[in-house]
Design a protein around this motif. Structure first.
Motif, PDB file in Angstrom:
ATOM      1  N   VAL A  43       0.818  -1.209   0.000  1.00  0.00           N
ATOM      2  CA  VAL A  43       0.000   0.000   0.000  1.00  0.00           C
ATOM      3  C   VAL A  43       0.856   1.264   0.000  1.00  0.00           C
ATOM      4  O   VAL A  43       1.702   1.466   0.878  1.00  0.00           O
ATOM      5  CB  VAL A  43      -0.929   0.044   1.236  1.00  0.00           C
ATOM      6  CG1 VAL A  43      -1.836   1.280   1.170  1.00  0.00           C
ATOM      7  CG2 VAL A  43      -1.762  -1.226   1.338  1.00  0.00           C
ATOM      8  N   GLY A  44       0.625   2.105  -0.971  1.00  0.00           N
ATOM      9  CA  GLY A  44       1.115   3.477  -0.956  1.00  0.00           C
ATOM     10  C   GLY A  44      -0.092   4.385  -0.807  1.00  0.00           C
ATOM     11  O   GLY A  44      -1.182   4.051  -1.272  1.00  0.00           O
ATOM     12  N   ILE A  45       0.096   5.516  -0.151  1.00  0.00           N
ATOM     13  CA  ILE A  45      -1.001   6.446   0.083  1.00  0.00           C
ATOM     14  C   ILE A  45      -0.543   7.853  -0.268  1.00  0.00           C
ATOM     15  O   ILE A  45       0.561   8.264   0.090  1.00  0.00           O
ATOM     16  CB  ILE A  45      -1.460   6.424   1.558  1.00  0.00           C
ATOM     17  CG1 ILE A  45      -1.862   5.012   1.993  1.00  0.00           C
ATOM     18  CG2 ILE A  45      -2.626   7.393   1.784  1.00  0.00           C
ATOM     19  CD1 ILE A  45      -2.111   4.874   3.491  1.00  0.00           C
ATOM     20  N   VAL A  46      -1.390   8.580  -0.973  1.00  0.00           N
ATOM     21  CA  VAL A  46      -1.171  10.013  -1.184  1.00  0.00           C
ATOM     22  C   VAL A  46      -2.291  10.745  -0.462  1.00  0.00           C
ATOM     23  O   VAL A  46      -3.468  10.444  -0.671  1.00  0.00           O
ATOM     24  CB  VAL A  46      -1.168  10.386  -2.678  1.00  0.00           C
ATOM     25  CG1 VAL A  46      -1.202  11.902  -2.858  1.00  0.00           C
ATOM     26  CG2 VAL A  46       0.071   9.816  -3.370  1.00  0.00           C
ATOM     27  N   VAL A  47      -1.914  11.680   0.406  1.00  0.00           N
ATOM     28  CA  VAL A  47      -2.910  12.442   1.160  1.00  0.00           C
ATOM     29  C   VAL A  47      -2.976  13.873   0.647  1.00  0.00           C
ATOM     30  O   VAL A  47      -1.965  14.456   0.251  1.00  0.00           O
ATOM     31  CB  VAL A  47      -2.602  12.450   2.672  1.00  0.00           C
ATOM     32  CG1 VAL A  47      -2.897  11.105   3.289  1.00  0.00           C
ATOM     33  CG2 VAL A  47      -1.165  12.853   2.951  1.00  0.00           C
ATOM     34  N   GLY A  48      -4.181  14.417   0.669  1.00  0.00           N
ATOM     35  CA  GLY A  48      -4.360  15.826   0.356  1.00  0.00           C
ATOM     36  C   GLY A  48      -4.169  16.675   1.602  1.00  0.00           C
ATOM     37  O   GLY A  48      -3.826  16.168   2.667  1.00  0.00           O
ATOM     38  N   GLU A 115      11.674  -0.548  -2.072  1.00  0.00           N
ATOM     39  CA  GLU A 115      12.283  -1.500  -1.131  1.00  0.00           C
ATOM     40  C   GLU A 115      11.439  -1.629   0.130  1.00  0.00           C
ATOM     41  O   GLU A 115      11.203  -2.742   0.638  1.00  0.00           O
ATOM     42  CB  GLU A 115      13.700  -1.041  -0.776  1.00  0.00           C
ATOM     43  CG  GLU A 115      14.699  -1.170  -1.917  1.00  0.00           C
ATOM     44  CD  GLU A 115      16.042  -0.551  -1.589  1.00  0.00           C
ATOM     45  OE1 GLU A 115      16.143   0.164  -0.545  1.00  0.00           O
ATOM     46  OE2 GLU A 115      16.994  -0.748  -2.374  1.00  0.00           O
ATOM     47  N   LEU A 116      10.963  -0.506   0.651  1.00  0.00           N
ATOM     48  CA  LEU A 116      10.166  -0.522   1.868  1.00  0.00           C
ATOM     49  C   LEU A 116       8.811  -1.194   1.639  1.00  0.00           C
ATOM     50  O   LEU A 116       8.308  -1.914   2.510  1.00  0.00           O
ATOM     51  CB  LEU A 116       9.969   0.904   2.395  1.00  0.00           C
ATOM     52  CG  LEU A 116      11.222   1.557   3.000  1.00  0.00           C
ATOM     53  CD1 LEU A 116      10.987   3.035   3.253  1.00  0.00           C
ATOM     54  CD2 LEU A 116      11.622   0.853   4.291  1.00  0.00           C
ATOM     55  N   LEU A 117       8.226  -0.990   0.482  1.00  0.00           N
ATOM     56  CA  LEU A 117       6.970  -1.677   0.150  1.00  0.00           C
ATOM     57  C   LEU A 117       7.172  -3.189   0.172  1.00  0.00           C
ATOM     58  O   LEU A 117       6.342  -3.932   0.697  1.00  0.00           O
ATOM     59  CB  LEU A 117       6.462  -1.230  -1.220  1.00  0.00           C
ATOM     60  CG  LEU A 117       5.808   0.153  -1.313  1.00  0.00           C
ATOM     61  CD1 LEU A 117       5.619   0.548  -2.768  1.00  0.00           C
ATOM     62  CD2 LEU A 117       4.466   0.183  -0.585  1.00  0.00           C
ATOM     63  N   TYR A 121       6.122  -2.248   4.466  1.00  0.00           N
ATOM     64  CA  TYR A 121       5.795  -0.906   4.949  1.00  0.00           C
ATOM     65  C   TYR A 121       4.681  -0.287   4.109  1.00  0.00           C
ATOM     66  O   TYR A 121       4.590  -0.521   2.900  1.00  0.00           O
ATOM     67  CB  TYR A 121       7.014   0.021   4.874  1.00  0.00           C
ATOM     68  CG  TYR A 121       7.996  -0.146   6.007  1.00  0.00           C
ATOM     69  CD1 TYR A 121       7.983   0.726   7.095  1.00  0.00           C
ATOM     70  CD2 TYR A 121       8.948  -1.165   5.984  1.00  0.00           C
ATOM     71  CE1 TYR A 121       8.894   0.579   8.138  1.00  0.00           C
ATOM     72  CE2 TYR A 121       9.864  -1.317   7.016  1.00  0.00           C
ATOM     73  CZ  TYR A 121       9.823  -0.440   8.089  1.00  0.00           C
ATOM     74  OH  TYR A 121      10.719  -0.594   9.110  1.00  0.00           O
ATOM     75  N   VAL A 122       3.859   0.528   4.760  1.00  0.00           N
ATOM     76  CA  VAL A 122       2.944   1.423   4.065  1.00  0.00           C
ATOM     77  C   VAL A 122       3.675   2.750   3.897  1.00  0.00           C
ATOM     78  O   VAL A 122       4.217   3.296   4.856  1.00  0.00           O
ATOM     79  CB  VAL A 122       1.647   1.642   4.867  1.00  0.00           C
ATOM     80  CG1 VAL A 122       0.787   2.729   4.215  1.00  0.00           C
ATOM     81  CG2 VAL A 122       0.868   0.338   4.985  1.00  0.00           C
ATOM     82  N   ILE A 123       3.718   3.265   2.674  1.00  0.00           N
ATOM     83  CA  ILE A 123       4.373   4.537   2.397  1.00  0.00           C
ATOM     84  C   ILE A 123       3.302   5.605   2.254  1.00  0.00           C
ATOM     85  O   ILE A 123       2.395   5.482   1.430  1.00  0.00           O
ATOM     86  CB  ILE A 123       5.212   4.503   1.108  1.00  0.00           C
ATOM     87  CG1 ILE A 123       6.112   3.261   1.081  1.00  0.00           C
ATOM     88  CG2 ILE A 123       6.033   5.786   0.976  1.00  0.00           C
ATOM     89  CD1 ILE A 123       7.138   3.197   2.163  1.00  0.00           C
ATOM     90  N   VAL A 124       3.398   6.655   3.068  1.00  0.00           N
ATOM     91  CA  VAL A 124       2.441   7.758   2.995  1.00  0.00           C
ATOM     92  C   VAL A 124       3.163   8.959   2.389  1.00  0.00           C
ATOM     93  O   VAL A 124       4.077   9.522   2.996  1.00  0.00           O
ATOM     94  CB  VAL A 124       1.873   8.123   4.378  1.00  0.00           C
ATOM     95  CG1 VAL A 124       0.728   9.132   4.210  1.00  0.00           C
ATOM     96  CG2 VAL A 124       1.386   6.883   5.112  1.00  0.00           C
TER      97      VAL A 124
END
Length: 234
Positions: A43-48, A115-117, A121-124
């Motif tokens: 999971v990668g996440i992009v936040v507004g 690499e972290l994914l 890891y979840v990347i935010v």
């Protein structure tokens, strides 16, 4: 089920009308993200940053556009930090990455993010793409391409897909089950901006537009089980 997703969360999804941060709302989102991780989804996440400030709004009232956009990008960094901290508090390995140079926050790096994914890891992602005049939509498309996501999960507040007109104003508005990015561009549908839609189309990334207000819908979207609109890249 998709194995690697990029989730778009609006700033409003982390706040409420009374608070910049609604920790109850944030915890609810985190528990659904945790379900994805528990199902071995990367999971990668992009936040507004709309719960704090929108650069476009500030520019409309006379702020310099570059300064206004920079303020908006900083707001997204704060949201990325808050969301990643909340994920870690709930037992999820998570890290915030910023396109801007911010002391104490990991600088966004494609190789390290991948690499972290792979390590669970979840990347935010915060800070947009680090430049003014580019929307969060463009950031979503770019990060999805960089991390090799199979799909973008576009979580909306109270809207379960893409409609031919505003369902709040038109009770007869029609929801599309499936569209292409060419449809989005040709019909000028307000799903994402033209730059983002073109990037997704040209790089083979689909998008699912769904209502995150329905409990469990983030996981359902990853399983292609949620009520939604599927936007196809080809």
């Amino acid at each position: 089920m998709y194995s690697k997703v990029l989730l778009k969360l609006s700033g409003e999804a982390l706040g409420s009308k009374d608070n910049v941060f609604s920790f109850e709302t944030m915890e609810n989102a985190v528990m659904e993200i945790k379900e994805l991780v528990d199902n071995n989804v990367q999971v990668g996440i992009v936040v507004g940053g709309g719960n704090m400030v929108r650069g476009k709004t500030l520019s409309k009232i006379g702020f310099d556009r570059c300064e206004a956009d920079h303020m908006g990008m900083l707001a997204t960094v704060l949201n990325a930090m808050a969301l990643s901290a909340c994920l870690r508090k709930n037992g999820v390995k998570a890290i915030a990455m910023s396109a801007l140079d911010v002391e104490g926050v990991e600088k966004a790096d494609v190789k390290k993010a991948r690499e972290l994914l792979n390590e669970g890891y979840v990347i935010v992602f915060g800070g947009g793409i680090g430049n003014p005049y580019f929307s969060t939509d463009t950031t979503v498309a770019l990060r999805a391409i960089e991390m090799g996501a199979e799909v973008i999960l576009m979580a909306k507040n109270g809207v379960d897909g893409v409609y031919d007109s505003d369902p709040d104003n038109n009770p007869n508005a029609k929801r599309f089950d499936e569209l292409s990015f060419d449809d989005i561009l040709n019909m000028n549908l307000k799903v994402m901006d033209m730059t983002a839609a073109s990037l997704c189309r040209d790089n083979g990334i689909d998008a699912l537009v769904f209502d995150m207000g329905v409990k469990g819908n983030i996981l359902k979207a990853a399983k292609s089980e949620a009520v939604c609109t599927v936007v196809k890249s080809h």
